[in-house]
Design a protein around this motif. Structure first.
Motif, PDB file in Angstrom:
ATOM      1  N   PRO A 198      47.234 -24.854  62.333  1.00  0.00           N
ATOM      2  CA  PRO A 198      46.227 -25.568  61.537  1.00  0.00           C
ATOM      3  C   PRO A 198      44.977 -24.750  61.225  1.00  0.00           C
ATOM      4  O   PRO A 198      44.409 -24.888  60.137  1.00  0.00           O
ATOM      5  CB  PRO A 198      45.894 -26.788  62.404  1.00  0.00           C
ATOM      6  CG  PRO A 198      46.330 -26.410  63.794  1.00  0.00           C
ATOM      7  CD  PRO A 198      47.499 -25.512  63.620  1.00  0.00           C
ATOM      8  N   ALA A 199      44.525 -23.907  62.154  1.00  0.00           N
ATOM      9  CA  ALA A 199      43.315 -23.115  61.896  1.00  0.00           C
ATOM     10  C   ALA A 199      43.552 -22.127  60.765  1.00  0.00           C
ATOM     11  O   ALA A 199      42.717 -21.952  59.870  1.00  0.00           O
ATOM     12  CB  ALA A 199      42.880 -22.383  63.162  1.00  0.00           C
ATOM     13  N   ALA A 200      44.704 -21.454  60.789  1.00  0.00           N
ATOM     14  CA  ALA A 200      45.030 -20.512  59.718  1.00  0.00           C
ATOM     15  C   ALA A 200      45.201 -21.238  58.392  1.00  0.00           C
ATOM     16  O   ALA A 200      44.739 -20.764  57.345  1.00  0.00           O
ATOM     17  CB  ALA A 200      46.300 -19.740  60.074  1.00  0.00           C
ATOM     18  N   ASP A 201      45.859 -22.412  58.421  1.00  0.00           N
ATOM     19  CA  ASP A 201      46.048 -23.177  57.184  1.00  0.00           C
ATOM     20  C   ASP A 201      44.722 -23.664  56.627  1.00  0.00           C
ATOM     21  O   ASP A 201      44.497 -23.627  55.412  1.00  0.00           O
ATOM     22  CB  ASP A 201      46.973 -24.367  57.448  1.00  0.00           C
ATOM     23  CG  ASP A 201      48.436 -23.949  57.574  1.00  0.00           C
ATOM     24  OD1 ASP A 201      48.703 -22.731  57.548  1.00  0.00           O
ATOM     25  OD2 ASP A 201      49.295 -24.840  57.722  1.00  0.00           O
ATOM     26  N   ALA A 202      43.828 -24.146  57.493  1.00  0.00           N
ATOM     27  CA  ALA A 202      42.522 -24.621  57.029  1.00  0.00           C
ATOM     28  C   ALA A 202      41.733 -23.497  56.370  1.00  0.00           C
ATOM     29  O   ALA A 202      41.069 -23.700  55.348  1.00  0.00           O
ATOM     30  CB  ALA A 202      41.733 -25.208  58.203  1.00  0.00           C
ATOM     31  N   HIS A 203      41.821 -22.298  56.958  1.00  0.00           N
ATOM     32  CA  HIS A 203      41.122 -21.154  56.363  1.00  0.00           C
ATOM     33  C   HIS A 203      41.699 -20.785  55.004  1.00  0.00           C
ATOM     34  O   HIS A 203      40.960 -20.568  54.043  1.00  0.00           O
ATOM     35  CB  HIS A 203      41.204 -19.956  57.310  1.00  0.00           C
ATOM     36  CG  HIS A 203      40.794 -18.665  56.685  1.00  0.00           C
ATOM     37  ND1 HIS A 203      39.537 -18.449  56.166  1.00  0.00           N
ATOM     38  CD2 HIS A 203      41.496 -17.518  56.468  1.00  0.00           C
ATOM     39  CE1 HIS A 203      39.472 -17.231  55.657  1.00  0.00           C
ATOM     40  NE2 HIS A 203      40.644 -16.646  55.820  1.00  0.00           N
ATOM     41  N   HIS A 204      43.024 -20.737  54.903  1.00  0.00           N
ATOM     42  CA  HIS A 204      43.653 -20.275  53.661  1.00  0.00           C
ATOM     43  C   HIS A 204      43.589 -21.313  52.547  1.00  0.00           C
ATOM     44  O   HIS A 204      43.531 -20.953  51.370  1.00  0.00           O
ATOM     45  CB  HIS A 204      45.099 -19.867  53.937  1.00  0.00           C
ATOM     46  CG  HIS A 204      45.235 -18.655  54.805  1.00  0.00           C
ATOM     47  ND1 HIS A 204      44.614 -17.450  54.507  1.00  0.00           N
ATOM     48  CD2 HIS A 204      45.898 -18.457  55.980  1.00  0.00           C
ATOM     49  CE1 HIS A 204      44.900 -16.569  55.449  1.00  0.00           C
ATOM     50  NE2 HIS A 204      45.665 -17.146  56.353  1.00  0.00           N
ATOM     51  N   THR A 205      43.607 -22.604  52.906  1.00  0.00           N
ATOM     52  CA  THR A 205      43.595 -23.653  51.881  1.00  0.00           C
ATOM     53  C   THR A 205      42.198 -24.187  51.589  1.00  0.00           C
ATOM     54  O   THR A 205      42.019 -24.934  50.625  1.00  0.00           O
ATOM     55  CB  THR A 205      44.482 -24.830  52.313  1.00  0.00           C
ATOM     56  OG1 THR A 205      43.941 -25.427  53.511  1.00  0.00           O
ATOM     57  CG2 THR A 205      45.911 -24.368  52.570  1.00  0.00           C
ATOM     58  N   CYS A 206      41.228 -23.815  52.405  1.00  0.00           N
ATOM     59  CA  CYS A 206      39.854 -24.301  52.258  1.00  0.00           C
ATOM     60  C   CYS A 206      39.798 -25.829  52.338  1.00  0.00           C
ATOM     61  O   CYS A 206      39.002 -26.476  51.660  1.00  0.00           O
ATOM     62  CB  CYS A 206      39.256 -23.816  50.927  1.00  0.00           C
ATOM     63  SG  CYS A 206      37.459 -23.980  50.819  1.00  0.00           S
ATOM     64  N   ALA A 207      40.647 -26.402  53.176  1.00  0.00           N
ATOM     65  CA  ALA A 207      40.699 -27.853  53.333  1.00  0.00           C
ATOM     66  C   ALA A 207      40.987 -28.187  54.784  1.00  0.00           C
ATOM     67  O   ALA A 207      41.639 -27.411  55.507  1.00  0.00           O
ATOM     68  CB  ALA A 207      41.779 -28.452  52.436  1.00  0.00           C
ATOM     69  N   ALA A 208      40.516 -29.353  55.218  1.00  0.00           N
ATOM     70  CA  ALA A 208      40.767 -29.795  56.580  1.00  0.00           C
ATOM     71  C   ALA A 208      42.254 -30.064  56.779  1.00  0.00           C
ATOM     72  O   ALA A 208      42.954 -30.503  55.860  1.00  0.00           O
ATOM     73  CB  ALA A 208      39.964 -31.052  56.882  1.00  0.00           C
ATOM     74  N   VAL A 209      42.724 -29.782  57.982  1.00  0.00           N
ATOM     75  CA  VAL A 209      44.113 -30.030  58.341  1.00  0.00           C
ATOM     76  C   VAL A 209      44.107 -31.083  59.437  1.00  0.00           C
ATOM     77  O   VAL A 209      43.725 -30.803  60.577  1.00  0.00           O
ATOM     78  CB  VAL A 209      44.819 -28.749  58.820  1.00  0.00           C
ATOM     79  CG1 VAL A 209      46.249 -29.057  59.262  1.00  0.00           C
ATOM     80  CG2 VAL A 209      44.814 -27.703  57.715  1.00  0.00           C
TER      81      VAL A 209
END
Length: 251
Positions: free
Chosen positions: A79-90
């Motif tokens: 989730p941390a990597a996804d939040a960074h790459h998508t610029c959205a909360a996970v």
């Protein structure tokens, strides 16, 4: 201190990044501490992104080996990597039903006793500096209101970090401008000395000064300072005279 008072104090702390002794590591640790004390989570990690986009943990605390393993995996997936790459909360559900792409992260997190791991980006508009990972134990996911509050904390922290970085860049630029201005003053003075001493134009004096600097492989300002001290172009040092047979004393 009530929860509302803690929230207010947190936003005040996150705005205080313009001090001369601003400590980014201490700032990130305060953000993690505030999230952990206000939100219903077990552990918090603030991860920043390198220029090439890879996450890293800039402020590791004395964590258990299990948590350290979770954070190591979080730098690459989850989730941390996804939040960074998508610029959205996970907003994750139970880690027991996490995506297959998180396999390593999920195995380590579940093994360490965590059940949910939402994350929010450290974002400013569409740019991200990293993310905040919120590790939770218990049956239920993090309440939506708490996730919104975590994003508000992350947004405030990002603005503070950008302000601090901008201030440091401005200070560096001002120092560079001062050095450049001082160098230009020296060069103009040296041009005047050479023009007056040799009866040439300022442009010719500058060309002479520049050629001399290139020949000696020195900064132009350094040669200009030497000209002001003499005042003239410094003469190159003469090479030591080689000893010949005529120099050999007769026996």
């Amino acid at each position: 201190m009530s929860r509302e008072e803690k929230i207010t104090a947190t936003f005040v702390e996150l705005a205080d990044t313009l001090a001369d002794d601003f400590d980014i590591i201490g700032f990130l640790r305060r953000l993690a501490f505030r999230c952990r004390s206000i939100l219903d989570v077990r552990d918090v990690a603030v991860l920043l992104a390198r220029p090439e986009g890879q996450l890293y943990n800039p402020a590791p605390c004395g964590s258990s080996p299990a948590l350290a393993a979770v954070l190591d995996a979080a730098l690459r997936e989850g989730p941390a990597a996804d939040a960074h790459h998508t610029c959205a909360a996970v907003a994750t559900g139970s880690l027991a039903r996490a995506p297959g792409a998180w396999r390593d992260f999920t195995a380590r997190a579940v093994g360490a006793g965590y059940t949910h791991a939402p994350a929010v980006p450290l974002r400013l508009r569409q740019d991200t500096l990293g993310s905040v990972l919120l590790l939770r134990t218990g049956e239920h996911p993090l309440p939506a209101a708490d996730l919104t509050l975590a994003q508000a904390f992350a947004d405030a922290a990002t603005i503070g970090l950008v302000h601090a970085r901008t201030l440091r860049l401005a200070d560096t630029l001002n120092e560079q401008l001062q050095v450049a201005l001082h160098s230009r003053v020296l060069i103009e003075q040296a041009k005047g000395f050479l023009a007056a001493r040799h009866g040439i134009s300022p442009d010719s004096a500058f060309d002479t000064l520049r050629r001399h600097a290139r020949r000696r492989r020195l900064p132009l300002a350094t040669v200009a300072r030497e000209v002001i001290d003499i005042p003239d172009l410094p003469r190159p040092r003469s090479a030591p005279r080689r000893r010949s047979d005529q120099d050999t004393p007769a026996e």
